[in-house]
Design an enzyme around this catalytic site. Structure first.
Site, PDB file in Angstrom:
ATOM      1  CB  CYS A  71      34.501  32.960  31.833  1.00 17.65           C
ATOM      2  SG  CYS A  71      35.070  32.019  33.275  1.00 17.65           S
ATOM      3  CG  HIS A 104      39.503  32.481  30.129  1.00 17.06           C
ATOM      4  ND1 HIS A 104      40.726  32.411  30.749  1.00 17.06           N
ATOM      5  CD2 HIS A 104      38.631  31.874  30.978  1.00 17.06           C
ATOM      6  CE1 HIS A 104      40.598  31.817  31.926  1.00 17.06           C
ATOM      7  NE2 HIS A 104      39.329  31.463  32.088  1.00 17.06           N
TER       8      HIS A 104
END
EC number: 6.3.5.13
Length: 240
Positions: free
Chosen positions: A93, A189
């Site tokens: 991310c 994630h």
């Protein structure tokens, strides 16, 4: 055999289950009798990349990414040398965005680490959903969750996978993540690695091969629970 994992700035870049990723790597090593340790690095710490076998660069908000920007400039040269020498990196991310040349936001442009030739620009709205990929690297699909306002453009680099469900790098290209040498960058994630054991083992095996200079065959583990979690997400969002 031994693996040393460097966790960069977990006090600031730990929004998306990155400690779960660390625990997954540690356990999968220990279950095989591979000694493993994790060294967390805070902003004031010196980093000797020659002593690290895997580097995890996690996710943080735009504000937290701004805070680490100046420090990243200090480590860029050594980090770049580590990457070019096939050091293993998993960047998630915000960490994925920081791999590139820059991240342009409404608040300004953050200079990236320039480890991989890519860039990110803030888009309208956030891309938030479960996500499923098909990757050439693995037999199993890659599953996770994405939540990002940035749109990442990887130029001529190889993507981690083709999007089967979700938005991916920019919501338009149909691809997600990047693979460069032994670096994997991704928006996935949740945390990522417990539901994707093949990806975790890719990181471990490449780290061992780089360290010991020979092909490494990892002992198989009972991944029935991990595969069940992976298959549940795949069938829910792709197969229906």
């Amino acid at each position: 055999m031994k693996i040393t994992i460097g966790h960069l700035y977990p006090d600031l870049l730990n929004l998306y289950g990155d400690r779960g990723n660390i625990q997954c790597l540690m356990k999968r090593c220990q279950w095989r009798g591979i000694e493993a340790e994790t060294i967390p690095f805070e902003l004031e710490d010196e980093i000797d990349f020659s002593k690290l076998d895997i580097v995890l660069l996690g996710g943080g908000s735009d504000r937290e990414q701004m805070l680490v920007c100046e420090k990243l400039k200090e480590i860029q040269k050594d980090f770049k040398a580590y990457v070019e020498n096939y050091g293993v990196v998993i960047a998630i991310c915000g960490g994925y965005q920081l791999l590139g040349n820059y991240y342009k936001t409404e608040q300004g442009t953050m200079k990236g680490l320039e480890l991989v030739d890519l860039y990110t620009e803030q888009g309208e709205g956030r891309l938030i959903d479960n996500i499923v990929l098909q990757s050439d690297l693995f037999d199993m699909p890659i599953v996770g969750f994405e939540n990002h306002g940035g749109r990442t453009f990887i130029k001529e680099n190889k993507p981690l996978g083709k999007v089967l469900y979700g938005a991916g790098n920019d919501g338009k290209s149909g691809y997600e993540g990047v693979v460069y040498k032994n670096v994997i960058g991704t928006y996935l994630h949740g945390p990522l690695l417990p539901k994707n054991p093949q990806l975790a083992d890719w990181l471990i095996s490449h780290a061992l091969e780089q360290k010991y200079g020979k092909k490494i065959e990892l002992a198989p583990l009972d991944d029935s629970q991990e595969k069940e979690a992976n298959e549940y997400v795949y069938h829910r969002f792709v197969r229906g």
